[in-house]
Design an enzyme around this catalytic site. Sequence first.
Site, PDB file in Angstrom:
ATOM      1  CB  THR A  48     -10.885   9.053 -10.692  1.00  0.00           C
ATOM      2  OG1 THR A  48      -9.766   8.647  -9.916  1.00  0.00           O
ATOM      3  CG2 THR A  48     -12.058   9.336  -9.772  1.00  0.00           C
TER       4      THR A  48
ATOM      5  CD  GLU B 242      -2.888   1.409   0.571  1.00  0.00           C
ATOM      6  OE1 GLU B 242      -3.110   0.582  -0.324  1.00  0.00           O
ATOM      7  OE2 GLU B 242      -3.570   2.445   0.712  1.00  0.00           O
TER       8      GLU B 242
END
Length: 569
Positions: free
Chosen positions: A560, A428
């Site tokens: 997006t 991440e």
Amino acid sequence: MPGFRRWGKSRFQKNPESSFKLLAAVLIITLYLIIKEFSSPPIHVPNSYNVGADIQYKAWQNGTEHADTEKATAVRDAMKYTFWKYRQSAWGYDDVRPVSGEGANSRNGWGAFIVDSSTTLALMGLYDELALCVQHIIAIDFTKTEDLVDPFETTIRYLGGLVSLVDLADAGLVPENIINAEARGLILQQAVTLANSLGPAYDTPTGMPYPRVNFNTSEGVPDPPSVYIEHPERPRYDNPVIGPARTGSSILEARTLTRLTGDPIYAKNATMAWAPMVWNKWITPWKGMVDAPIDIVTGQPVGRQRHWDSGHDSYYEYLVKMTLLSPPADPYMKDYKSRFLDAATSLRTHLASRSAPAPSHTMQHLFIGRQDAQWFLNKQSHLACFAPGTLLLASKHYLEPDLHTFALALLEACHHTYTSTPSKIGPEAWSWVPKFGYDDPIYLPSTNRQKKEWETSGFWSTDAAYKGRPEYLESLFYAWRITGEQRYRDWAWEAFQALETHCKAPFGYAGLSDVYRPNGPGAGWVDEQESYWASETLKYAYLVFAAKEVASLDRWVFSTEGHLFRMIR
Ligand SMILES: *[C@@H]1O[C@H](CO)[C@@H](O)[C@H](O)[C@H]1NC(C)=O
Ligand SMILES: *[C@@H]1O[C@H](CO)[C@@H](O)[C@H](O)[C@H]1NC(C)=O
Ligand SMILES: *[C@@H]1O[C@H](CO)[C@@H](O)[C@H](O)[C@H]1NC(C)=O
């Protein structure tokens, strides 16, 4: 209108008569621009397009442009698994928990998964599944919800999905028996209802949206206290504040809704929402980039964070994508283009950071850091791996070969984070030791584990989780369609196989708590599957292996959240 923000007052004050003439001229030009933008009738072009753009690679050889059917089918099967597990155990909830099979609501309980997955189902030709979604979608009551509504999440997931579905139907990509004229009308009506319910978000002095809307009272409201409980480090400001991505990622959805309905209000409100960033009055030390967070009452930044990572990302993404979506004659397109190119140059000059070689890893990688006031933070998150794809798109659209090279270097670095872990899935967030410019970097490897990771790969994870995120596959999709180089298909296949191996759970695809420790089946699963897994991660993986005509970048612009809108140019 936004354009005024760049003009100083002084020139109006010299001579009253000439000021009056100037003012009159300005008014006439503004009226002209407004009428020009909004006077055209709604454009419905079923089964055909106006001229598109020249984005995709054209010199395909040896049949490489064809679908890789076996791999495309494998991804489609993963989507089927995802859909049917949700259908069986959590239909109507926003999401299914992939390990326990429980339903979960975090997006107002309207069935976020159903709306978000529908455009992926349409592209994959999974029409039985799509028919079930359409039934649900036209029955949602978008005016009612228990919780406060987040305009950003609601716009990109729900509104974007609805509007995209109408566009896909109009383009002839959904069979008549799945979305007929009546169903199309009902879906569009749902989009209008939802967009109008979000309207109070924009009732602010600047037009920048409130962080939340209360649908009971039709009022914009500040962040709920839970936000401060989750982020105790977050400073409290006098007025509500917002980040660039949250206020700058509605123009594609809104412009498309304006085209479909003929109502200018959606495009207008979205333009005002990002105007203080596009035409900002404050001095930013770096051209094209905005400082954040921003006070929605004054339109001024109250912090000095500046980057392309989480919370800022899609504002920059939407600048270039808006110039692809809209006819070039639409007002402001030149401003968006120059703003984007300036921001891309600043990204490259100030934030791109080459990693220093490590003891067992002499290769260098080009990562992207962040700036906070005078500090450079040598830390990147998975989310920022959207940047290579967006920069590639811009390099082709604006004919900027330097951006192309830069983008592919950034993509190589994201690839490196994937191939360096035992699961072959990237973490991440991570840090590196900058090769240039920082004798004393903010972050250095401190634990034994971090030191070991750094020594073997030249970076170390600062958050080792995987959250189903799409950005790496998204950029590989752009790289494949724009360069035609086989290696990007190969990388996408490696990533997809790793997801299949480590994330597939009894009721969907789970997150991972630690991509460095995939200890056997099920160990380290995180019981969450966000709807972007279906709307983006699987969609982009599929499109890498589909034929190049499917959702061609010469014709479509992706939001997006991975929803796609037709270019009408
Ligand atoms: C296509 O095939 C020819 C003959 O096998 C080969 O010379 C050429 O390099 C190939 N082109 C690509 C792009 O793979
Ligand atoms: C809106 O009203 C309903 C019904 O009275 C209530 O359950 C819900 O909590 C309210 N929502 C908010 C955000 O106040
Ligand atoms: C547009 O913005 C105005 C505030 O300027 C707001 O009152 C209105 O509800 C908004 N409408 C939509 C559809 O967003």
